[in-house]
Design a protein around this motif. Structure first.
Motif, PDB file in Angstrom:
ATOM      1  N   SER A   1      -3.443   3.542  -4.530  1.00 45.35           N
ATOM      2  CA  SER A   1      -3.130   2.789  -3.313  1.00 45.35           C
ATOM      3  C   SER A   1      -3.544   1.335  -3.548  1.00 45.35           C
ATOM      4  O   SER A   1      -4.084   1.000  -4.618  1.00 45.35           O
ATOM      5  CB  SER A   1      -3.904   3.371  -2.121  1.00 45.35           C
ATOM      6  OG  SER A   1      -5.284   3.070  -2.285  1.00 45.35           O
TER       7      SER A   1
ATOM      8  N   ARG B   1       1.467   4.089  -2.963  1.00 44.22           N
ATOM      9  CA  ARG B   1       1.224   5.513  -2.669  1.00 44.22           C
ATOM     10  C   ARG B   1       2.471   6.352  -2.939  1.00 44.22           C
ATOM     11  O   ARG B   1       2.400   7.423  -3.545  1.00 44.22           O
ATOM     12  CB  ARG B   1       0.799   5.681  -1.202  1.00 44.22           C
ATOM     13  CG  ARG B   1      -0.598   5.173  -0.916  1.00 44.22           C
ATOM     14  CD  ARG B   1      -0.910   5.184   0.584  1.00 44.22           C
ATOM     15  NE  ARG B   1      -2.175   4.539   0.853  1.00 44.22           N
ATOM     16  CZ  ARG B   1      -3.370   5.145   0.790  1.00 44.22           C
ATOM     17  NH1 ARG B   1      -3.435   6.417   0.450  1.00 44.22           N
ATOM     18  NH2 ARG B   1      -4.479   4.475   1.043  1.00 44.22           N
ATOM     19  N   ARG B   2       3.630   5.857  -2.490  1.00 43.69           N
ATOM     20  CA  ARG B   2       4.878   6.612  -2.662  1.00 43.69           C
ATOM     21  C   ARG B   2       5.230   6.780  -4.141  1.00 43.69           C
ATOM     22  O   ARG B   2       5.621   7.846  -4.589  1.00 43.69           O
ATOM     23  CB  ARG B   2       6.015   5.864  -1.963  1.00 43.69           C
ATOM     24  CG  ARG B   2       6.635   6.636  -0.822  1.00 43.69           C
ATOM     25  CD  ARG B   2       7.479   5.744   0.069  1.00 43.69           C
ATOM     26  NE  ARG B   2       8.151   4.678  -0.611  1.00 43.69           N
ATOM     27  CZ  ARG B   2       9.400   4.726  -1.055  1.00 43.69           C
ATOM     28  NH1 ARG B   2      10.111   5.827  -0.923  1.00 43.69           N
ATOM     29  NH2 ARG B   2       9.942   3.683  -1.622  1.00 43.69           N
TER      30      ARG B   2
ATOM     31  N   GLN C   1       2.762   9.319  -5.929  1.00 46.97           N
ATOM     32  CA  GLN C   1       2.451  10.576  -5.218  1.00 46.97           C
ATOM     33  C   GLN C   1       1.004  10.562  -4.699  1.00 46.97           C
ATOM     34  O   GLN C   1       0.240  11.512  -4.863  1.00 46.97           O
ATOM     35  CB  GLN C   1       2.674  11.813  -6.101  1.00 46.97           C
ATOM     36  CG  GLN C   1       4.135  12.161  -6.362  1.00 46.97           C
ATOM     37  CD  GLN C   1       4.746  11.247  -7.407  1.00 46.97           C
ATOM     38  OE1 GLN C   1       4.148  11.059  -8.456  1.00 46.97           O
ATOM     39  NE2 GLN C   1       5.914  10.667  -7.136  1.00 46.97           N
ATOM     40  N   ASP C   2       0.632   9.417  -4.127  1.00 47.89           N
ATOM     41  CA  ASP C   2      -0.689   9.256  -3.483  1.00 47.89           C
ATOM     42  C   ASP C   2      -1.863   9.255  -4.459  1.00 47.89           C
ATOM     43  O   ASP C   2      -3.015   9.365  -4.046  1.00 47.89           O
ATOM     44  CB  ASP C   2      -0.927  10.348  -2.417  1.00 47.89           C
ATOM     45  CG  ASP C   2      -0.520   9.849  -1.040  1.00 47.89           C
ATOM     46  OD1 ASP C   2      -0.667   8.635  -0.792  1.00 47.89           O
ATOM     47  OD2 ASP C   2      -0.050  10.668  -0.240  1.00 47.89           O
ATOM     48  N   ARG C   3      -1.588   9.120  -5.749  1.00 51.00           N
ATOM     49  CA  ARG C   3      -2.713   9.042  -6.686  1.00 51.00           C
ATOM     50  C   ARG C   3      -3.379   7.665  -6.612  1.00 51.00           C
ATOM     51  O   ARG C   3      -4.561   7.520  -6.883  1.00 51.00           O
ATOM     52  CB  ARG C   3      -2.244   9.319  -8.125  1.00 51.00           C
ATOM     53  CG  ARG C   3      -2.199  10.813  -8.449  1.00 51.00           C
ATOM     54  CD  ARG C   3      -1.758  11.080  -9.869  1.00 51.00           C
ATOM     55  NE  ARG C   3      -0.359  10.736 -10.077  1.00 51.00           N
ATOM     56  CZ  ARG C   3       0.062   9.725 -10.835  1.00 51.00           C
ATOM     57  NH1 ARG C   3      -0.798   8.974 -11.482  1.00 51.00           N
ATOM     58  NH2 ARG C   3       1.357   9.473 -10.960  1.00 51.00           N
TER      59      ARG C   3
ATOM     60  N   TYR D   1       7.984   8.157   5.366  1.00 49.83           N
ATOM     61  CA  TYR D   1       6.890   8.665   4.523  1.00 49.83           C
ATOM     62  C   TYR D   1       5.695   9.133   5.355  1.00 49.83           C
ATOM     63  O   TYR D   1       5.089  10.155   5.061  1.00 49.83           O
ATOM     64  CB  TYR D   1       6.490   7.551   3.562  1.00 49.83           C
ATOM     65  CG  TYR D   1       5.486   7.948   2.511  1.00 49.83           C
ATOM     66  CD1 TYR D   1       5.732   8.995   1.628  1.00 49.83           C
ATOM     67  CD2 TYR D   1       4.291   7.251   2.385  1.00 49.83           C
ATOM     68  CE1 TYR D   1       4.825   9.349   0.659  1.00 49.83           C
ATOM     69  CE2 TYR D   1       3.366   7.596   1.420  1.00 49.83           C
ATOM     70  CZ  TYR D   1       3.639   8.646   0.565  1.00 49.83           C
ATOM     71  OH  TYR D   1       2.726   8.991  -0.394  1.00 49.83           O
ATOM     72  N   VAL D   2       5.363   8.354   6.401  1.00 51.49           N
ATOM     73  CA  VAL D   2       4.158   8.705   7.182  1.00 51.49           C
ATOM     74  C   VAL D   2       4.484   9.352   8.532  1.00 51.49           C
ATOM     75  O   VAL D   2       3.579   9.667   9.289  1.00 51.49           O
ATOM     76  CB  VAL D   2       3.237   7.478   7.421  1.00 51.49           C
ATOM     77  CG1 VAL D   2       2.708   6.940   6.119  1.00 51.49           C
ATOM     78  CG2 VAL D   2       3.952   6.400   8.213  1.00 51.49           C
TER      79      VAL D   2
ATOM     80  N   SER E   1       0.978   0.983 -10.269  1.00 52.04           N
ATOM     81  CA  SER E   1       2.252   1.517  -9.782  1.00 52.04           C
ATOM     82  C   SER E   1       3.384   0.999 -10.663  1.00 52.04           C
ATOM     83  O   SER E   1       3.399  -0.187 -11.012  1.00 52.04           O
ATOM     84  CB  SER E   1       2.476   1.078  -8.336  1.00 52.04           C
ATOM     85  OG  SER E   1       3.836   1.185  -8.007  1.00 52.04           O
TER      86      SER E   1
ATOM     87  N   ASP F   1       0.846  -1.190   0.000  1.00 49.72           N
ATOM     88  CA  ASP F   1       0.000   0.000   0.000  1.00 49.72           C
ATOM     89  C   ASP F   1       0.887   1.247   0.000  1.00 49.72           C
ATOM     90  O   ASP F   1       0.713   2.164  -0.817  1.00 49.72           O
ATOM     91  CB  ASP F   1      -0.900  -0.042   1.252  1.00 49.72           C
ATOM     92  CG  ASP F   1      -2.060   0.922   1.173  1.00 49.72           C
ATOM     93  OD1 ASP F   1      -2.347   1.419   0.069  1.00 49.72           O
ATOM     94  OD2 ASP F   1      -2.683   1.173   2.219  1.00 49.72           O
TER      95      ASP F   1
END
Ligand code: ZN
Length: 528
Positions: free
Chosen positions: A388, A380-381, A384-386, A448-449, A420, A376
């Protein structure tokens, strides 16, 4: 096939099963399932079958002979009516078993209903002869006193509870007729439970786009002692929990929500969206799959994630659940030896209880959840979160499950690649087919988070210094766990060795205290 269950012998805990059918062949063979979906290891339900007999349409006896551990053959011509009768000893009180006594009934049909392979896809009906004052919690629809299933798969995927004291609460959420049933002593806060179930149900439906069922039952047996077990079904879950009096206490209630969300998520992920290896289920033997990191790992990750996304847990509560998965994975000894694929395939021999060989087992639930979280995060990384992992599950449900087929590892990988640009073959090679350490990816995810991956010392000195865990009984300290390559193993100690003394001091339940006292000594000499 017409099934009837009678509950005539509560003291002996014997359920009477009657099956009536027209024989699709000469000398029909009745099969009892050898395992149950949700628990991918062989069971031995046949040991609880007794008193098997058969009659024809004139009530004349037919000869029955057992030809395999779980197969009975009846001497009868093709097309003739056959009535098979037997008893099942129902005394397995977990969520995958069946239990019957003077106070309660619950039945997982997969334990005790036989089938004819030729008719496994044909409609079935079930009639229940229950005590007069009993209520029934049953997911199957009823017509003229018969509960109807479209085939044997649906019949045995529909457990039920019955008793004189069921609590029933019904509500609708996003078009799903939702039923809560409690059996056993407890005081559920029904309005809070309805609110919370509604919240994570909406989050799950938002992820998948829609729900494959329009009715869902939570069948919950509360026990007076501590317990936790749930099993997923297409239209319901059977959960056994305890102690009932603690249900609404914060920690127990968190655990309750977690199991409820996990089991509902399975309605999509495994009941409807299922590996091709188990599509359809074949009950006569092992259904091998290397994909339980998806069926259970992804479900473990998302069951919790959905609760957080629904606003029912704080970020800290969710992270605490991730920590539980990390602790479990890192405290067991098998992570450097056993891959997720191997753990999945080997569930049939080594999946659930203690490992056959020490330090050579991992959980596809916990490592699967960690790897799902990393997938996941990587999607996301890299986008760019477009995108998941949600997109992958949505896609697989909408385009594979709804097309009426199971998925393969290649389907999953292709779907990941659609969302991805990551090097997924390398990811699979390292973390799913291989045993590469998860730590570099966990650290990246942390950055990242905004979390930090920390390795905390063991609280016990025996674990921290020697890599051993002991049990103490009647003042005797015995080694129950040794980490791979640990100092105790290198010194020649083995599992189940009894520790007698260290540097001449007797060991009982005081090993940590002795180690602390002797910390400055140049060496420790054990007698064991
Ligand atoms: Zn599960």
């Amino acid at each position: 096939m017409k099934y009837t269950l009678k509950f005539l012998h509560p003291a002996e805990q014997l359920i009477t099963v009657e099956i009536e059918t027209h024989s699709p062949r000469e000398n029909p063979r009745f099969f009892l399932p050898k395992w149950r979906p949700g628990r991918y290891e062989l069971q031995n339900y046949a040991q609880y079958i007794a008193d098997v007999s058969a009659t024809d349409d004139q009530n004349q006896p037919l000869k029955v002979s057992k030809c395999e551990t779980h197969v009975w053959e009846v001497e009868a011509p093709e097309g003739s009516l056959v009535r098979l009768t037997y008893h099942y000893y129902a005394n397995q009180p977990d969520a995958g078993g069946s239990f019957f006594d003077a106070d309660q009934i619950y039945v997982n049909g997969i334990n005790l209903l036989m089938y004819l392979p030729e008719l496994i896809d044909a409609p079935c009906s079930l009639r229940l002869e229950l005590p007069a004052d009993y209520e029934l919690a049953m997911p199957l629809p009823c017509k003229d006193g018969h509960y109807l299933a479209s085939d044997f798969h649906e019949l045995v995927d529909s457990p039920f509870l019955a008793g004189p004291d069921l609590i029933h609460h019904r509500f609708e959420v996003a078009g799903i007729d939702t039923h809560l049933w409690f059996q056993g002593v407890c005081r559920p806060d029904l309005s809070r439970i309805q609110h919370d179930i509604s919240a994570y149900t909406r989050a799950q439906i938002a992820l998948f786009g829609d729900c494959p069922v329009n009715t869902y039952h939570y069948l919950i047996r509360m026990l007076p002692h501590s317990y936790r077990h749930g099993v997923e079904h297409q239209q319901c879950t059977l959960i056994v929990m305890g102690p009932g009096y603690a249900l609404m206490q914060p920690e127990k209630y968190q655990s309750f929500l977690e199991i409820c969300s996990h089991e509902l998520f399975h309605t999509w992920n495994v009941k409807f969206l299922r590996p091709a290896d188990m599509w359809p289920y074949r009950y006569e033997g092992e259904n091998y799959s290397r994909l339980h990191y998806i069926t259970e790992g992804v479900t473990t990750y998302y069951g919790d994630l959905m609760i957080w996304k629904a606003g029912l847990w704080t970020w800290e509560q969710w992270v605490e659940h991730i920590n539980e998965n990390l602790n479990y994975h890192y405290q067991k000894g098998g992570k450097d030896f056993v891959s997720l694929e191997a753990a999945s395939f080997n569930s049939w021999t080594d999946g659930y209880n203690k490992p056959g060989t020490p330090n050579r087992k991992i959980s596809f639930y916990t490592k699967g959840a960690l790897v799902a979280m990393l997938m996941d995060a990587e999607i996301r990384r890299s986008t760019q979160d477009r995108h998941s992992l949600d997109d992958v599950l949505f896609d697989m449900y909408q385009h594979i499950a709804k097309a009426g087929r199971g998925y393969t590892a290649a389907d999953f990988e292709a779907c990941l690649a659609r969302y991805s640009p990551l090097d997924w073959p390398a990811f699979f090679e390292q973390y799913i087919a291989g045993t590469a350490s998860l730590e570099p990816l966990l650290e990246q995810l942390g950055e990242y988070v905004g979390l930090e991956l920390c390795q905390l010392p063991f609280l016990s000195l025996a674990e921290a210094r020697l890599g051993m865990r002991c049990t103490v009984e009647n003042g005797r300290s015995t080694i129950e766990h040794l980490m791979p390559h640990c100092p105790a193993l290198r010194a020649g100690m083995s599992l189940e060795d009894e520790l007698v003394s260290i540097n001449g001091l007797k060991i009982s339940d005081n090993l940590d205290e002795l180690l602390l006292m002797l910390e400055e000594e140049p060496q420790w000499e054990f007698h064991y």
